[in-house]
Structure formats: structure tokens, C-alpha cells
Scaffold this active site. Structure first.
Site, PDB file in Angstrom:
ATOM      1  N   ASP A  37      17.175  37.866  20.644  1.00  0.00           N
ATOM      2  CA  ASP A  37      17.482  38.464  19.347  1.00  0.00           C
ATOM      3  C   ASP A  37      16.895  39.866  19.259  1.00  0.00           C
ATOM      4  OD1 ASP A  37      14.810  37.303  19.211  1.00  0.00           O
ATOM      5  OD2 ASP A  37      14.860  37.725  17.058  1.00  0.00           O
ATOM      6  N   GLU A  73      12.811  35.454  17.957  1.00  0.00           N
ATOM      7  CA  GLU A  73      11.428  35.897  18.155  1.00  0.00           C
ATOM      8  C   GLU A  73      11.039  36.954  17.133  1.00  0.00           C
ATOM      9  OE1 GLU A  73       8.190  38.508  19.811  1.00  0.00           O
ATOM     10  OE2 GLU A  73      10.238  39.010  19.216  1.00  0.00           O
ATOM     11  N   GLU A  74      11.982  37.825  16.796  1.00  0.00           N
ATOM     12  CA  GLU A  74      11.670  38.950  15.919  1.00  0.00           C
ATOM     13  C   GLU A  74      11.318  38.519  14.501  1.00  0.00           C
ATOM     14  OE1 GLU A  74      11.080  41.725  16.976  1.00  0.00           O
ATOM     15  OE2 GLU A  74      12.222  42.094  18.794  1.00  0.00           O
ATOM     16  N   ASP A 132       8.023  40.632  27.732  1.00  0.00           N
ATOM     17  CA  ASP A 132       8.358  41.152  26.408  1.00  0.00           C
ATOM     18  C   ASP A 132       7.410  42.269  25.986  1.00  0.00           C
ATOM     19  OD1 ASP A 132       9.672  41.331  23.958  1.00  0.00           O
ATOM     20  OD2 ASP A 132       8.522  39.706  23.038  1.00  0.00           O
ATOM     21  N   HIS A 158      12.609  48.656  17.928  1.00  0.00           N
ATOM     22  CA  HIS A 158      13.047  48.392  16.556  1.00  0.00           C
ATOM     23  C   HIS A 158      13.648  49.606  15.853  1.00  0.00           C
ATOM     24  CE1 HIS A 158      10.167  44.688  16.091  1.00  0.00           C
ATOM     25  NE2 HIS A 158      10.847  44.687  17.236  1.00  0.00           N
TER      26      HIS A 158
END
Length: 422
Positions: free
Chosen positions: A94, A187-188, A210, A392
Site C-alpha cells: 500500500d 502498513e501505512e 522498508d 509520502h
């Protein structure tokens, strides 16, 4: 200076394979949603999960499956007879709710010259604002067009894991035990590990791929909690409100003022914790504040939660019981507590980095990873760099050479683990 490959093997990595794989992955919009009650939080994540499952089957891996919540698992079978630990590599697919991940238009900048990068008209990644670009002068960068995030968080990790397993599959001279792959949604929004089946995964330990830039190795993270503060006011016509009205908006701002102004994300660094006001909403009768609470130190973390309740108690003493209520929920804890008894997991990574010319950067995460939650579910799981920077947002980029290095480190971890003696 460009990072050079140093596999000490006769066969070179075809870096075009990992680039093509990554570019294919970021073409999928997999943005998660915080306000959703479904798993995964968005249906579009399942579209990618199914495509990834099918790809892993086509590549010939074993035990490929996807459950109804979009968790994808696969195995590269051992090519040695002796029993060695089964290890795993995990990445989430995600992307952040903070920025659109739809219609990503990546561009490759060959031999980056160290100057500002024009993403689109009027949208520039400047070296003054983003000095981390300068560390990648001479490398090949993948950037956005300035209107979406890139998705290197964490599709770079997925591409590196899958490509490393394909390389090992094709090079039987490199000995390894059973290697498990795990790819998850959400995860976000802090939910990625909640439904990860650790028992099915069947590993002694694992690594999330990650992290950010070259050499990042993280096995300390924040202890984390979420706090929702509610305020009850009394609405009266403002012309006749004296002595009667209680403005919930003002109660909320008073509460904000009770928290230390120098303990926020924008005023802290390193091991310093904070209170972070995420959202505020309200009217005269009702108002709400949403906070996250973070600290690496467990004792200080617990004191921060108590401080929130103390502020609530003080306001209720002033305005009447029940005027202010707080709901505080723990989210995850510092994985260091679970990694410290298993430091061989870290030693193996450090050796893999050393043998591939990667200087390790061991720093605490000012955040959390799926690995933190998985560590507390019985799967020690530190975090390794994937290469993405400025996550992001539209200034996100990834170095192709750093992706190569991440893939190298994954391969070397598998090789070293085959020689591991407990």
C-alpha cells in the site's frame, strides 16, 4: 559517485529486470485509507495483490497463496540438504493516504548531475530543500512528475525481494535454505501486521525491506499510542450566553495549550518523544482532538499517556466531571525489546552489508514498521533499506544503484544464513 556492484560472483545482475519490475508495480494505485473498516482498507489493493500472486506463480515459486485479506506469501525452496533456519523478507504494497498514488508517471534521470530537478512546470525538487539528493550525484534516479508520490515506499522493497529470489533461483551455486516472502496491505495506516499469519509464514526471523536510503538498518522504533480527546460544551444563543455557554472549541484549544509546546514532531529529533496533534474538529457543543503519542523509552511513553489523562482530570475538575474524556490505545512497541535477545539477526545483516561495501547506518526509527508489530508476535523482524527517499509526497525518489545494493544485501543474507550455526 555511482555505487558499484560487488557481488564477487561470475554472473552479473541484470539491473533492467528490477527496474522493469519496479515500474510495473508503481503503475498500480494501492493507496490505503485510514477511515475504512475493511481489510484491506481499499479494494484497489487487492488488484495489485492478485497480480503479484500471479507473477510469483509464473516465476515458479512454491507455496504461492493470497488470503482473502490480500496477504501474499511464497517460498523459494532450499537448495541444500542440511537444515538451516527458514528466514523471510517482507514488504508492504500500500501507499500513503497523504498523497495520491494514482496515475504515477515515473521518469528515470540518468547520471544525476547534482542540480535541482524540475518534475513539472513550477514543481522543483531543489537541492536546498532536499539536500539528500546530493548524496546520489552520478547515480540513476527514478522521480515523479510532481503530482503524485512515487511508491518506492514500499514497492522498491517488493521489487528487490522478488528480483533477489529470482536471481537465487537461477544461480544454484549460491547455497541457501528455505526463504519465505510476505507482502501485505495497509502498513501505512498501521494495520499491516495485524493479520499477517506469523505461524503460516514459518520463519525463525525475518526482515522488512522498508527502510530509506543506502545502509539504513533499524531495530529501534517508537512506542506508539493514539489518543482521542472529546469535549462536551453547552450551546446557548451568543446574545444571552453569559454564564451559560460552554464552548467546546475553546475547551479543545485550552487542552492543546496544556501540552508542552517543545515536545512536538517539528521540535524533536533522535530519541526525543512527542505529542502530535493529527486532527481537530468541533462546534460549540462538541469538539474532538486526535493525537498520536510517541517515545522510544517505554517508561517515558507510559508517563506521556498518564500526562494526557492528568490534563483531562484537571479540566474536569475545572469544568465539571464528564466535560472531557480521553480514549488512549496502544498501537505498537519498540522492537528493540525483542531484537536484543536475538542479535544474531542484526549481525548477519551487518556482515552482508560489509561484504557488499555498504556502510551501515544504524539509527532509531522515528516511527514504526510492520516489523515492530511482527517482533511482538514472535517474529524478530528488523528493517533494512529499500532505497526510497522523501516518502509520502511528490518529491519521493529512488536510486537505481541503491536498489541494486538492497538486492545484493538480501542475496548475501540468504547465503550467510545457510552457514549460520545457532
Amino acid at each position: 559517485m555511482s555505487v558499484q556492484l560487488n557481488l564477487n560472483l561470475n554472473t552479473e545482475i541484470n539491473i533492467m529486470d528490477i527496474i522493469e519490475r519496479f515500474l510495473k508495480y508503481v503503475s498500480f494505485d494501492t493507496q490505503s485509507a485510514e477511515d475504512s473498516d475493511s481489510v484491506p482498507s481499499t479494494a484497489k489493493q487487492l488488484v495489485f495483490a492478485k497480480a503479484l500472486r500471479d507473477e510469483l506463480k509464473e516465476e515458479g515459486f512454491d507455496d504461492v497463496e493470497m488470503d482473502e485479506m490480500g496477504y501474499v506469501y511464497a517460498t523459494l525452496k532450499s537448495n541444500i540438504k542440511k537444515e538451516v533456519p527458514t528466514i523471510g523478507f517482507i514488504s508492504h504494497y500500500d501507499t500513503s493516504p497523504d498523497c495520491s498514488g494514482a496515475n504515477v508517471k515515473p521518469r528515470i534521470i540518468r547520471n544525476y548531475d547534482g542540480n535541482d530537478i524540475v518534475l513539472s512546470e513550477g514543481i522543483v525538487s531543489s537541492t536546498k530543500k532536499f539536500p539528500e539528493l546530493l548524496a546520489h550525484k552520478g547515480e540513476d534516479l527514478i522521480v515523479t512528475d510532481g503530482h503524485t508520490l512515487l511508491g518506492a515506499d514500499d514497492k522498491a522493497g517488493i521489487a528487490e525481494i522478488v528480483q533477489a529470489m529470482c536471481w537465487l533461483r537461477d544461480h544454484d551455486e549460491i547455497k541457501h535454505g528455505n526463504i519465505r516472502m510476505g507482502f501485505n496491505p495497509d502498513e501505512e495506516i498501521g494495520m499491516g501486521a495485524h493479520h499477517f499469519d506469523v505461524e503460516k509464514f514459518g520463519c525463525q526471523w525475518a526482515y522488512t525491506i522498508d527502510g530509506s536510503d543506502l545502509g539504513d538498518l533499524e531495530f529501534e522504533n517508537f512506542n506508539a499510542a493514539a489518543a482521542k480527546i472529546s469535549f462536551k460544551g453547552v450551546s446557548v444563543h451568543p446574545g444571552y450566553a453569559k454564564g451559560k455557554m460552554v464552548n467546546a472549541n475553546l475547551l479543545a484549544t485550552e487542552f492543546v495549550g496544556m501540552l508542552p509546546a517543545d515536545e512536538t514532531p517539528e521540535t524533536t529529533e533522535g530519541y526525543e518523544g512527542f505529542f502530535h496533534l493529527l486532527n481537530m474538529e468541533g462546534g460549540i457543543e462538541n469538539a474532538k482532538l486526535a493525537y498520536i503519542i510517541r517515545d522510544h523509552d517505554r517508561e517515558k511513553f507510559e508517563k506521556r499517556k498518564l500526562f494526557i489523562q492528568d490534563c483531562v482530570n484537571q479540566m474536569n475538575k475545572k469544568y465539571g466531571e464528564g466535560t472531557v474524556t480521553a480514549e488512549v490505545k496502544d498501537q505498537y512497541y519498540n522492537m528493540k525489546e525483542k531484537i536484543d535477545p536475538n542479535m544474531h539477526v542484526i549481525d548477519i545483516v551487518l556482515k552482508a552489508m560489509q561484504e557488499n561495501g555498504v556502510p551501515p547506518k544504524v539509527e532509531p526509527i522515528r516511527g514504526g514498521t510492520d516489523g515492530a508489530q511482527l517482533s511482538f508476535k514472535g517474529l524478530p523482524c528488523p528493517n533494512i533499506f529499500a532505497g526510497g527517499v522523501n516518502f509520502h509526497g511528490p518529491h519521493e525518489f529512488v536510486s537505481i544503484q541503491v536498489m541494486e545494493k538492497a538486492m545484493q544485501v538480501i542475496i548475501k543474507i540468504c547465503e550467510i544464513t545457510a552457514e549460520y550455526n545457532d
